[in-house]
Design an enzyme around this catalytic site. Structure first.
Site, mmCIF file in Angstrom:
data_model
loop_
_atom_site.group_PDB
_atom_site.id
_atom_site.type_symbol
_atom_site.label_atom_id
_atom_site.label_comp_id
_atom_site.label_asym_id
_atom_site.label_seq_id
_atom_site.Cartn_x
_atom_site.Cartn_y
_atom_site.Cartn_z
ATOM 1 N N SER A 191 48.235 124.929 -17.514
ATOM 2 C CA SER A 191 48.004 123.293 -18.216
ATOM 3 C C SER A 191 46.628 123.164 -17.887
ATOM 4 O O SER A 191 45.616 123.823 -17.093
ATOM 5 C CB SER A 191 48.716 122.454 -17.181
ATOM 6 N N TYR B 60 52.205 119.709 -8.699
ATOM 7 C CA TYR B 60 52.043 120.370 -10.296
ATOM 8 C C TYR B 60 50.564 120.856 -10.499
ATOM 9 O O TYR B 60 50.510 122.038 -10.758
ATOM 10 C CB TYR B 60 52.200 119.420 -11.166
ATOM 11 N N LYS C 1 49.331 124.841 -11.075
ATOM 12 C CA LYS C 1 48.886 125.011 -12.265
ATOM 13 C C LYS C 1 47.562 125.949 -11.887
ATOM 14 O O LYS C 1 46.853 126.644 -12.706
ATOM 15 C CB LYS C 1 48.729 123.889 -13.404
#
Ligand SMILES: NC(=O)c1ccc[n+]([C@@H]2O[C@H](COP(=O)([O-])OP(=O)(O)OC[C@H]3O[C@@H](n4cnc5c(N)ncnc54)[C@H](O)[C@@H]3O)[C@@H](O)[C@H]2O)c1
Length: 278
Positions: free
Chosen positions: A143, A156, A160
């Site tokens: 991401s 998150y 990532k």
């Protein structure tokens, strides 16, 4: 333009969102597909749509956290199609909230899916792809969050950054052994997908934190940001443009360059990062 006719593409997290978007585009370009997802119902529905258009598709219901299941997915993909040209480790979940309030179970699940899911894919596919002794490709979905300093999405972002890092290491190690496999890391910005809703299943639902107004407000804000993201068709145009231009970091959103630059600048100047004003 690259020729995808007859090429074999494996994709995890293919029942929805970016995985489905990539599968659709590869199919339109004449590729054959081996698709996996935890969500068997949506995967089967999607596969039927593809078969109605004469696309050759194999489906596997599996959890990317299960290394044996990912190994079987690789084994069956090679057996069914005689090889794999593009291996895409894409399945992932989102996670947001206050860093010191998110329950440990959610941290673990995000890491298991977003990082170990990719590691399991690398371990299952790379040795088999090496044995093919031909040019082929591995693409891990990370991401833009893995390239910048983030706020309110710590699990998150952590996962990532790890996904970017493991793919950088993979790229270096493949080159060191003069492998014919090329690695890429896909770093999209916001694209409207099922990410927000599908990530519900990783929550430790009994934790009172999820019932707080603060969390609910943040979650609604995150879901709204996603809905207003870049259209899937544009994102796919950028994905294939990056792949065909041999860009290791395949990015979709140019306006996020500033945030990447900010992080690198903080590192070089040894400064503490602060939230970027938007
Ligand atoms: N949508 C965005 O804005 C965005 C931005 C950057 C990166 N990404 C990344 O793109 C990838 C795809 O997400 P998306 O946005 O298409 O979301 P999505 O929820 O629409 O699709 C993800 C798919 O992965 C599947 N999945 C989740 N956990 C799984 C598991 N343990 N095993 C197997 N399958 C599993 C889900 O069932 C779903 O079909 C993720 O890695 C995500 O982090 C998305």
């Amino acid at each position: 333009m690259a020729d995808y006719k007859g090429k074999v593409v494996t994709i995890t997290g293919a029942a929805s969102g970016l995985g489905k978007g990539m599968a659709t585009r590869f199919a339109q370009k004449g590729a054959r597909l081996s698709l996996a997802d935890l969500d068997g119902e949506n995967l089967a529905r999607f596969a039927e749509e593809l078969r109605a258009k004469n696309v050759e598709v194999l489906t596997t219901i599996m959890d990317v956290c299960d290394s044996d299941a990912v190994d079987s997915f690789a084994k069956e993909s090679f057996a069914a199609f005689g090889g794999v040209d593009y291996c895409i480790n894409n399945a992932g979940v989102h996670s947001m909230g206050s860093i010191w309030k998110i329950p440990p179970e959610e941290w673990r699940k995000v890491f298991e899916i977003n990082v170990m899911g990719i590691v399991n894919g690398i371990r299952a596919f790379i040795p088999r792809m090496m044995a093919q002794d031909k040019e082929c490709f591995i693409i891990n979905t990370a991401s833009n969050a893995g390239l910048q300093v983030n706020t309110a999405i710590a699990p998150y972002a952590m996962s990532k950054h790890a996904a970017v890092s493991v793919t950088e290491s993979l790229a270096v190690e493949l080159q060191a052994v003069k492998s014919k496999i090329k690695a890429f890391v896909f770093c999209p910005g916001l694209i409207p997908t099922g990410l927000s809703g599908n990530s519900e299943r990783i929550k430790a639902n009994t934790d009172p934190y999820y019932e707080t107004e603060k969390f609910k407000k943040l979650y609604a804000y995150g879901a709204k940001l996603l809905v207003n993201g870049m259209p899937m068709e544009t994102a796919m145009d950028r994905f294939f443009a990056g792949l065909e231009a041999d860009e290791f970091y395949i990015r979709t959103h140019d306006n996020e360059e500033e945030e990447v630059r900010y992080r690198v600048q903080m590192v070089l100047e040894k400064k503490r990062p602060a939230p970027i004003a938007k």
